[in-house]
Design a protein around this motif. Structure first.
Motif, PDB file in Angstrom:
ATOM      1  N   VAL A   1      52.265  59.135   9.758  1.00  0.00           N
ATOM      2  CA  VAL A   1      51.438  60.226  10.279  1.00  0.00           C
ATOM      3  C   VAL A   1      51.952  61.580   9.781  1.00  0.00           C
ATOM      4  CG1 VAL A   1      52.640  60.643  12.469  1.00  0.00           C
ATOM      5  CG2 VAL A   1      50.208  61.019  12.335  1.00  0.00           C
ATOM      6  N   LEU A   2      53.212  61.650   9.456  1.00  0.00           N
ATOM      7  CA  LEU A   2      53.794  62.909   8.993  1.00  0.00           C
ATOM      8  C   LEU A   2      53.320  63.295   7.599  1.00  0.00           C
ATOM      9  CD1 LEU A   2      57.448  62.355  10.248  1.00  0.00           C
ATOM     10  CD2 LEU A   2      55.604  63.612  11.375  1.00  0.00           C
ATOM     11  N   LEU A   3      52.743  62.356   6.880  1.00  0.00           N
ATOM     12  CA  LEU A   3      52.249  62.640   5.536  1.00  0.00           C
ATOM     13  C   LEU A   3      50.997  63.503   5.556  1.00  0.00           C
ATOM     14  CD1 LEU A   3      52.739  59.163   3.877  1.00  0.00           C
ATOM     15  CD2 LEU A   3      54.129  61.206   3.570  1.00  0.00           C
ATOM     16  N   ASN A   4      50.297  63.496   6.653  1.00  0.00           N
ATOM     17  CA  ASN A   4      49.058  64.253   6.769  1.00  0.00           C
ATOM     18  C   ASN A   4      49.393  65.701   7.105  1.00  0.00           C
ATOM     19  OD1 ASN A   4      46.570  65.325   7.317  1.00  0.00           O
ATOM     20  ND2 ASN A   4      45.975  63.774   8.809  1.00  0.00           N
ATOM     21  N   GLY A   5      49.154  66.585   6.185  1.00  0.00           N
ATOM     22  CA  GLY A   5      49.464  68.000   6.381  1.00  0.00           C
ATOM     23  C   GLY A   5      48.642  68.652   7.473  1.00  0.00           C
ATOM     24  N   ASP A   6      47.504  68.046   7.832  1.00  0.00           N
ATOM     25  CA  ASP A   6      46.649  68.615   8.860  1.00  0.00           C
ATOM     26  C   ASP A   6      47.071  68.204  10.259  1.00  0.00           C
ATOM     27  OD1 ASP A   6      45.133  69.672   6.819  1.00  0.00           O
ATOM     28  OD2 ASP A   6      43.761  67.965   6.773  1.00  0.00           O
ATOM     29  N   ASP A   7      47.920  67.196  10.367  1.00  0.00           N
ATOM     30  CA  ASP A   7      48.308  66.674  11.665  1.00  0.00           C
ATOM     31  C   ASP A   7      49.209  67.647  12.408  1.00  0.00           C
ATOM     32  OD1 ASP A   7      50.319  64.794  13.396  1.00  0.00           O
ATOM     33  OD2 ASP A   7      48.287  63.983  13.309  1.00  0.00           O
ATOM     34  N   GLU A   8      48.976  67.771  13.710  1.00  0.00           N
ATOM     35  CA  GLU A   8      49.764  68.707  14.509  1.00  0.00           C
ATOM     36  C   GLU A   8      51.230  68.307  14.601  1.00  0.00           C
ATOM     37  OE1 GLU A   8      49.036  67.565  19.090  1.00  0.00           O
ATOM     38  OE2 GLU A   8      47.188  67.921  17.960  1.00  0.00           O
ATOM     39  N   SER A   9      51.533  67.030  14.444  1.00  0.00           N
ATOM     40  CA  SER A   9      52.928  66.585  14.494  1.00  0.00           C
ATOM     41  C   SER A   9      53.732  67.164  13.343  1.00  0.00           C
ATOM     42  CB  SER A   9      53.008  65.069  14.450  1.00  0.00           C
ATOM     43  OG  SER A   9      52.279  64.523  15.497  1.00  0.00           O
ATOM     44  N   GLY A  10      53.163  67.120  12.157  1.00  0.00           N
ATOM     45  CA  GLY A  10      53.833  67.698  10.997  1.00  0.00           C
ATOM     46  C   GLY A  10      54.014  69.192  11.144  1.00  0.00           C
ATOM     47  N   LYS A  11      53.021  69.841  11.728  1.00  0.00           N
ATOM     48  CA  LYS A  11      53.118  71.287  11.950  1.00  0.00           C
ATOM     49  C   LYS A  11      54.190  71.594  12.988  1.00  0.00           C
ATOM     50  CE  LYS A  11      48.341  72.222  10.692  1.00  0.00           C
ATOM     51  NZ  LYS A  11      47.006  72.549  11.185  1.00  0.00           N
ATOM     52  N   ASP A  12      54.218  70.815  14.063  1.00  0.00           N
ATOM     53  CA  ASP A  12      55.226  71.020  15.101  1.00  0.00           C
ATOM     54  C   ASP A  12      56.639  70.882  14.544  1.00  0.00           C
ATOM     55  OD1 ASP A  12      53.237  71.403  16.953  1.00  0.00           O
ATOM     56  OD2 ASP A  12      53.418  69.417  17.874  1.00  0.00           O
ATOM     57  N   LEU A  13      56.818  69.943  13.615  1.00  0.00           N
ATOM     58  CA  LEU A  13      58.136  69.708  13.027  1.00  0.00           C
ATOM     59  C   LEU A  13      58.429  70.642  11.856  1.00  0.00           C
ATOM     60  CD1 LEU A  13      58.126  65.814  13.108  1.00  0.00           C
ATOM     61  CD2 LEU A  13      59.467  67.344  14.554  1.00  0.00           C
ATOM     62  N   LYS A  14      57.431  71.460  11.493  1.00  0.00           N
ATOM     63  CA  LYS A  14      57.563  72.407  10.384  1.00  0.00           C
ATOM     64  C   LYS A  14      57.974  71.702   9.085  1.00  0.00           C
ATOM     65  CE  LYS A  14      58.588  76.384  13.313  1.00  0.00           C
ATOM     66  NZ  LYS A  14      58.425  75.900  14.629  1.00  0.00           N
ATOM     67  N   ILE A  15      57.295  70.616   8.798  1.00  0.00           N
ATOM     68  CA  ILE A  15      57.563  69.851   7.584  1.00  0.00           C
ATOM     69  C   ILE A  15      56.976  70.602   6.396  1.00  0.00           C
ATOM     70  CG2 ILE A  15      57.054  67.697   6.366  1.00  0.00           C
ATOM     71  CD1 ILE A  15      57.125  66.313   9.090  1.00  0.00           C
ATOM     72  N   THR A  16      57.798  70.812   5.387  1.00  0.00           N
ATOM     73  CA  THR A  16      57.353  71.536   4.192  1.00  0.00           C
ATOM     74  C   THR A  16      56.621  70.582   3.258  1.00  0.00           C
ATOM     75  OG1 THR A  16      59.365  71.084   2.932  1.00  0.00           O
ATOM     76  CG2 THR A  16      59.380  73.060   4.344  1.00  0.00           C
ATOM     77  N   ASP A  17      55.896  71.164   2.302  1.00  0.00           N
ATOM     78  CA  ASP A  17      55.207  70.343   1.307  1.00  0.00           C
ATOM     79  C   ASP A  17      56.208  69.533   0.498  1.00  0.00           C
ATOM     80  OD1 ASP A  17      52.670  71.128   2.067  1.00  0.00           O
ATOM     81  OD2 ASP A  17      52.533  72.746   0.582  1.00  0.00           O
ATOM     82  N   GLU A  18      57.361  70.118   0.199  1.00  0.00           N
ATOM     83  CA  GLU A  18      58.402  69.409  -0.550  1.00  0.00           C
ATOM     84  C   GLU A  18      58.906  68.199   0.239  1.00  0.00           C
ATOM     85  OE1 GLU A  18      60.736  68.172  -3.501  1.00  0.00           O
ATOM     86  OE2 GLU A  18      59.269  69.783  -3.663  1.00  0.00           O
ATOM     87  N   GLN A  19      59.152  68.380   1.522  1.00  0.00           N
ATOM     88  CA  GLN A  19      59.599  67.264   2.363  1.00  0.00           C
ATOM     89  C   GLN A  19      58.534  66.181   2.432  1.00  0.00           C
ATOM     90  OE1 GLN A  19      60.391  69.755   5.772  1.00  0.00           O
ATOM     91  NE2 GLN A  19      62.594  69.308   5.664  1.00  0.00           N
ATOM     92  N   ARG A  20      57.292  66.598   2.510  1.00  0.00           N
ATOM     93  CA  ARG A  20      56.173  65.653   2.563  1.00  0.00           C
ATOM     94  C   ARG A  20      56.113  64.835   1.279  1.00  0.00           C
ATOM     95  NH1 ARG A  20      52.932  68.995   4.691  1.00  0.00           N
ATOM     96  NH2 ARG A  20      53.063  68.264   6.811  1.00  0.00           N
ATOM     97  N   LYS A  21      56.325  65.491   0.136  1.00  0.00           N
ATOM     98  CA  LYS A  21      56.322  64.793  -1.155  1.00  0.00           C
ATOM     99  C   LYS A  21      57.467  63.784  -1.231  1.00  0.00           C
ATOM    100  CE  LYS A  21      54.164  68.530  -3.759  1.00  0.00           C
ATOM    101  NZ  LYS A  21      54.390  69.619  -4.722  1.00  0.00           N
ATOM    102  N   GLN A  22      58.642  64.182  -0.752  1.00  0.00           N
ATOM    103  CA  GLN A  22      59.790  63.281  -0.758  1.00  0.00           C
ATOM    104  C   GLN A  22      59.517  62.060   0.123  1.00  0.00           C
ATOM    105  OE1 GLN A  22      62.888  65.910   0.584  1.00  0.00           O
ATOM    106  NE2 GLN A  22      63.455  66.555  -1.482  1.00  0.00           N
TER     107      GLN A  22
END
Length: 179
Positions: free
Chosen positions: A132-153
């Motif tokens: 679920v963290l792969l989806n940049g639109d998801d509120e979970s990823g936003k809450d965790l402040k996941i960067t695009d670089e982290q998402r790519k990794q």
């Protein structure tokens, strides 16, 4: 889309066994299949989830009423879905999942308390897993402040894992050694 493979047949079978009678109770196996095949808030139909949420009698009745209304339609949808292939099947599934999910979410917002709604969201995330963290639109990823670089990794790790697991899944589905 792998969610649908085994569950559709079971849902259709359970729907036929139940006779689709609105007044009849939906078996736990069918509730489980709805949660697996539709994901998201549909897990609220599971007995264990209702226990976890500590639903009151009135809340259970409202949730059950919605399930009784949804179940025949879901059975009909999954029967129709069996005849579709590939992208068309995925498109139809996604559209139904969204439409039914919106209706259920509205019922839950009217029925559950704020802390129960938060718990449903937590359970949804647990069910979906880390992907679920792969989806940049998801509120979970936003809450965790996941960067695009982290998402790519993370995506690279997930893709590597899929490459390793996919042959095992194919072997198991083709009647190979299920262990």
């Amino acid at each position: 889309m792998r969610r649908l493979t085994g569950g559709v047949a079971v849902l259709v079978f359970v729907g036929l066994v139940c006779g689709r009678a609105a007044a009849q109770e939906v078996p736990e196996e069918a509730r489980k299949m709805l949660a697996q095949n539709l994901g998201g808030p549909f897990l609220v139909f599971r007995d264990k989830v209702q226990e976890d949420l500590k639903l009151t009698k009135e809340q259970k009745e409202k949730v059950e009423k919605h399930l009784q209304e949804l179940f025949p339609d879901a059975m009909q949808f999954f029967q129709k879905l069996q005849d579709l292939k590939g992208e068309e099947r995925e498109k139809e599934h996604k559209a139904y999942q969204q439409k039914a999910g919106e209706k259920l979410t509205a019922v839950l917002k009217e029925t559950l308390k704020e802390e129960q709604l938060k718990r449903v969201r937590q359970l949804e995330l647990q069910q979906e897993g880390a992907v679920v963290l792969l989806n940049g639109d998801d509120e979970s990823g936003k809450d965790l402040k996941i960067t695009d670089e982290q998402r790519k990794q993370f995506m690279a790790v997930v893709q590597d894992m899929q490459k390793k697991v996919e042959p095992l899944i194919k072997e198991a589905q083709s009647g190979g050694n299920h262990e």
